[in-house]
Enzyme design. Sequence first.
Site, mmCIF file in Angstrom:
data_model
loop_
_atom_site.group_PDB
_atom_site.id
_atom_site.type_symbol
_atom_site.label_atom_id
_atom_site.label_comp_id
_atom_site.label_asym_id
_atom_site.label_seq_id
_atom_site.Cartn_x
_atom_site.Cartn_y
_atom_site.Cartn_z
ATOM 1 N N HIS A 1 129.039 -108.604 -21.440
ATOM 2 C CA HIS A 1 128.118 -108.557 -20.307
ATOM 3 C C HIS A 1 128.368 -109.675 -19.303
ATOM 4 C CE1 HIS A 1 125.935 -105.930 -23.088
ATOM 5 N NE2 HIS A 1 125.246 -105.487 -22.049
ATOM 6 N N ALA A 2 129.264 -110.607 -19.599
ATOM 7 C CA ALA A 2 129.508 -111.763 -18.723
ATOM 8 C C ALA A 2 129.860 -111.393 -17.283
ATOM 9 C CB ALA A 2 130.585 -112.666 -19.323
#
Length: 180
Positions: free
Chosen positions: A107-108
């Site tokens: 999800h970065a």
Amino acid sequence: MRIAFLTAPEGVEQVELTEPWKAAKDAGHEPVLVSTQSGKIQGFDHLDKADTFSVDEVVGETSADAFGGLVLPGGVANPDFLRTDEKAVAFVKDFFTQGRPVAAICHAPWTLVEADVVRGRTLTSWPSLRTDLRNAGATWVDEQVKVCDGGSNVLVTSRKPDDLEAFCATYLAEFAKAAG
């Protein structure tokens, strides 16, 4: 090489912090935990609290100049917190402005979207970010690891914890190339 590992005070997927961190250390680099607050960060194993880790430097008191590269671990909450912190977003954007390598997993890339650094880039992520990345001007691919050097810097991305072995090997190789 000093490598910044940027996380929010809580919500980081622990394995996405610890495995790339260990890989950096094992390769002779100096990993540095950077967060938006001093003290400790809370790691998570999915939605369950895991270990805590001591913060080495605080965003706003350090800069991209102090590092050779940046690693952005995932976790659902971690990048969501980071993208609402102006100093964290500016810190990330600075790596792109300066042409320093960046690696992001899971999800970065949400933080990358907020920093407006994915336009024209090709990357991968957790599948639920696909639409957000496309809307931000990126090309999204479903690959274990994707290296994009079609911008101001090299960007290494992966989808999920199962990709960590390939992610770690690739980001370390690309950071070494970028260092010259």
